[in-house]
Write a protein that holds these residues in place. Sequence first.
Motif, PDB file in Angstrom:
ATOM      1  N   MET A 116      -5.353  77.114  33.862  1.00  0.00           N
ATOM      2  CA  MET A 116      -6.486  77.504  34.703  1.00  0.00           C
ATOM      3  C   MET A 116      -7.386  76.286  34.782  1.00  0.00           C
ATOM      4  O   MET A 116      -7.672  75.647  33.771  1.00  0.00           O
ATOM      5  N   THR A 117      -7.807  75.936  35.979  1.00  0.00           N
ATOM      6  CA  THR A 117      -8.766  74.853  36.163  1.00  0.00           C
ATOM      7  C   THR A 117     -10.098  75.486  36.513  1.00  0.00           C
ATOM      8  O   THR A 117     -10.185  76.280  37.445  1.00  0.00           O
ATOM      9  N   ALA A 118     -11.107  75.169  35.713  1.00  0.00           N
ATOM     10  CA  ALA A 118     -12.457  75.696  35.933  1.00  0.00           C
ATOM     11  C   ALA A 118     -13.413  74.517  36.041  1.00  0.00           C
ATOM     12  O   ALA A 118     -13.559  73.752  35.089  1.00  0.00           O
ATOM     13  N   GLU A 119     -14.023  74.378  37.219  1.00  0.00           N
ATOM     14  CA  GLU A 119     -14.949  73.266  37.454  1.00  0.00           C
ATOM     15  C   GLU A 119     -14.326  71.927  37.030  1.00  0.00           C
ATOM     16  O   GLU A 119     -14.914  71.161  36.273  1.00  0.00           O
ATOM     17  N   ASP A 120     -13.115  71.678  37.477  1.00  0.00           N
ATOM     18  CA  ASP A 120     -12.383  70.423  37.248  1.00  0.00           C
ATOM     19  C   ASP A 120     -11.934  70.194  35.805  1.00  0.00           C
ATOM     20  O   ASP A 120     -11.548  69.085  35.440  1.00  0.00           O
ATOM     21  N   LYS A 121     -11.975  71.215  34.971  1.00  0.00           N
ATOM     22  CA  LYS A 121     -11.471  71.105  33.594  1.00  0.00           C
ATOM     23  C   LYS A 121     -10.226  71.965  33.466  1.00  0.00           C
ATOM     24  O   LYS A 121     -10.248  73.155  33.763  1.00  0.00           O
ATOM     25  N   ASN A 122      -9.114  71.351  33.041  1.00  0.00           N
ATOM     26  CA  ASN A 122      -7.863  72.078  32.854  1.00  0.00           C
ATOM     27  C   ASN A 122      -7.862  72.791  31.511  1.00  0.00           C
ATOM     28  O   ASN A 122      -8.170  72.184  30.482  1.00  0.00           O
ATOM     29  N   VAL A 123      -7.488  74.072  31.554  1.00  0.00           N
ATOM     30  CA  VAL A 123      -7.457  74.898  30.352  1.00  0.00           C
ATOM     31  C   VAL A 123      -6.056  75.494  30.243  1.00  0.00           C
ATOM     32  O   VAL A 123      -5.665  76.339  31.055  1.00  0.00           O
ATOM     33  N   ALA A 124      -5.288  75.050  29.252  1.00  0.00           N
ATOM     34  CA  ALA A 124      -3.938  75.564  29.041  1.00  0.00           C
ATOM     35  C   ALA A 124      -4.025  76.910  28.319  1.00  0.00           C
ATOM     36  O   ALA A 124      -4.777  77.069  27.354  1.00  0.00           O
ATOM     37  N   LEU A 125      -3.255  77.870  28.803  1.00  0.00           N
ATOM     38  CA  LEU A 125      -3.224  79.212  28.214  1.00  0.00           C
ATOM     39  C   LEU A 125      -1.784  79.625  27.970  1.00  0.00           C
ATOM     40  O   LEU A 125      -0.904  79.325  28.775  1.00  0.00           O
ATOM     41  N   ARG A 126      -1.560  80.337  26.880  1.00  0.00           N
ATOM     42  CA  ARG A 126      -0.226  80.858  26.591  1.00  0.00           C
ATOM     43  C   ARG A 126      -0.345  82.334  26.214  1.00  0.00           C
ATOM     44  O   ARG A 126      -1.442  82.876  26.110  1.00  0.00           O
ATOM     45  N   GLN A 127       0.773  82.959  25.995  1.00  0.00           N
ATOM     46  CA  GLN A 127       0.818  84.383  25.685  1.00  0.00           C
ATOM     47  C   GLN A 127      -0.162  84.722  24.560  1.00  0.00           C
ATOM     48  O   GLN A 127      -0.208  84.035  23.538  1.00  0.00           O
TER      49      GLN A 127
END
Length: 148
Positions: free
Chosen positions: A34-45
């Motif tokens: 998920m990219t929020a305000e140009d910051k990438n946030v990796a998410l997993r199960q």
Amino acid sequence: MNLCKLEFCANYIYDEHFHDEYEINYVNLGRCIMTAEDKNVALRQGECIIIPPSYRHSFMVDGMQKCQITQFGFKLLEVNEKLDCLILFKSKQPYFKITNCTDVLENMNNLYTYSNYSSYAEYNKLLLYKENPRLCLGFEKAYSYEYK
């Protein structure tokens, strides 16, 4: 309020957008970014992200496998005493990633089940008196653990 379970194919991309609701995305299966305000946030199960209103965000499936999420979008007209426990509803951050939120999934699944009720009045009553406080407490527990 919007509540749904979504499944995306590998390498799926959802373009940048914003809206005036809170959006909670819980990853049931797979991985995504998920990219929020140009910051990438990796998410997993087992992880989730909360995007407050008016922040730009986009979504893409990470890797070669599909990704399934439970998404809960809602507006808060006011932060009352039942929701006051969630400091994140008052904060001015573009996202909150919570890695210890498996307890929250049960509450989101209950909300999803209730959203299929034929009686809108019964559905709202269940949300107000049963599941919203539980969901709030689940996030409070996970948030406190994550950000101490």
